[in-house]
Design a protein around this motif. Structure first.
Motif, mmCIF file in Angstrom:
data_model
loop_
_atom_site.group_PDB
_atom_site.id
_atom_site.type_symbol
_atom_site.label_atom_id
_atom_site.label_comp_id
_atom_site.label_asym_id
_atom_site.label_seq_id
_atom_site.Cartn_x
_atom_site.Cartn_y
_atom_site.Cartn_z
ATOM 1 N N THR A 95 0.869 -1.174 0.000
ATOM 2 C CA THR A 95 0.000 0.000 0.000
ATOM 3 C C THR A 95 0.905 1.223 0.000
ATOM 4 O OG1 THR A 95 -0.064 -0.048 2.416
ATOM 5 C CG2 THR A 95 -1.874 -1.140 1.266
ATOM 6 N N LYS A 97 2.748 4.806 -1.363
ATOM 7 C CA LYS A 97 3.428 5.294 -2.578
ATOM 8 C C LYS A 97 4.083 4.179 -3.381
ATOM 9 C CE LYS A 97 5.746 8.571 -0.444
ATOM 10 N NZ LYS A 97 6.711 9.630 -0.135
ATOM 11 N N ALA A 99 3.153 1.167 -3.850
ATOM 12 C CA ALA A 99 2.194 0.415 -4.662
ATOM 13 C C ALA A 99 2.001 1.091 -6.022
ATOM 14 C CB ALA A 99 0.856 0.314 -3.923
ATOM 15 N N GLU A 100 1.868 2.412 -5.986
ATOM 16 C CA GLU A 100 1.685 3.175 -7.227
ATOM 17 C C GLU A 100 2.926 3.094 -8.109
ATOM 18 O OE1 GLU A 100 -0.600 4.539 -9.784
ATOM 19 O OE2 GLU A 100 -1.451 4.273 -7.781
ATOM 20 N N ARG A 101 4.102 3.200 -7.479
ATOM 21 C CA ARG A 101 5.365 3.169 -8.235
ATOM 22 C C ARG A 101 5.608 1.790 -8.855
ATOM 23 N NH1 ARG A 101 9.075 7.355 -7.508
ATOM 24 N NH2 ARG A 101 10.094 6.289 -9.237
ATOM 25 N N LYS A 103 3.295 -0.211 -9.864
ATOM 26 C CA LYS A 103 2.371 -0.266 -11.002
ATOM 27 C C LYS A 103 2.957 0.505 -12.184
ATOM 28 C CE LYS A 103 -1.859 0.201 -9.679
ATOM 29 N NZ LYS A 103 -3.077 0.910 -9.240
ATOM 30 N N THR A 104 3.408 1.729 -11.921
ATOM 31 C CA THR A 104 3.912 2.600 -12.979
ATOM 32 C C THR A 104 5.233 2.111 -13.571
ATOM 33 O OG1 THR A 104 2.936 4.452 -11.775
ATOM 34 C CG2 THR A 104 4.479 5.012 -13.516
ATOM 35 N N GLY A 108 3.065 -3.508 -12.402
ATOM 36 C CA GLY A 108 2.130 -4.107 -11.451
ATOM 37 C C GLY A 108 2.784 -5.068 -10.487
ATOM 38 N N ASN A 193 8.301 1.983 1.888
ATOM 39 C CA ASN A 193 7.742 3.332 1.660
ATOM 40 C C ASN A 193 8.605 4.410 2.305
ATOM 41 O OD1 ASN A 193 5.308 3.449 0.034
ATOM 42 N ND2 ASN A 193 4.335 2.156 1.563
#
Length: 197
Positions: A95, A97, A99-101, A103-104, A108, A193
């Protein structure tokens, strides 16, 4: 500053049944302690004594004449970092930041798991699998023996120890089972994180 053995951030039995208290007794209490003791002996009276581990690694990486110092200091650093990357009840999808990185930058979580396991599985012999920040992007890397991504200009975010002493008492020769358990049950995503900043 001299090298010190850090306290584990959890009790010896806190990671059971995934990593046993017996493994941590040997891995932390014997292997990590030996790197601390040997490193301090090698540093005593040298021009590197009193410097940070990061400075020492930077000044000794790739220098065959200082391989003993590099190997022991880097192993103290790597292990200290590894312990913090695990926690009881950890693992699974991240979960925050990271998680987003993931994905980007990596396509994924499933892709991350596949690449991270592959880095650990294809590290022949002893070494480490890493999640790093390189040129502002997440990247999976692996290093042999005591090598560390810091000496290659990358910022470590997470590491998995794939030396046999990290898993042999619990998993014998089943490195893939250890790696799957690390990712599913142990990763401390809060630590990752925090390193991401």
């Amino acid at each position: 500053m001299s090298l010190i053995l850090p306290q584990l951030p959890y009790a010896l039995n806190a990671l059971e049944p995934h990593i046993s208290a017996r493994t941590l007794e040997f891995h932390h209490g014997k292997h990590h302690q030996a790197y601390v003791d040997n490193g301090n002996k090698l540093l005593a009276g040298s021009d590197l004594a009193g410097q940070s581990m990061e400075e020492i690694m930077g000044k000794t990486a790739g220098d065959a004449g200082k391989a003993g110092i590099f190997n022991n200091v880097a192993q103290v650093w790597n292990h200290s970092f590894y312990w913090q990357g695990m926690k009881p009840g950890g693992g699974g999808p991240p979960t925050g930041k990271i998680a987003e990185r993931i994905k980007t930058d990596l396509g994924g979580f499933d892709k991350f798991v596949e690449e991270f396991k592959n880095a650990g599985a294809t590290q022949f012999g002893s070494g480490w699998a890493w999640l790093v920040l390189a040129d502002g992007k997440l990247k999976i890397s692996k290093t042999p023996n005591a090598e560390n991504p810091l000496t290659q200009g990358m910022k470590p975010l997470l590491t998995m120890d794939v030396w046999e002493h990290a898993y042999y008492l619990d998993y014998q020769n089943r490195r893939p089972d250890y790696m799957a358990t690390f990712l599913e049950k142990l990763v401390n995503w809060e630590f990752v994180n925090a390193n991401l900043g």
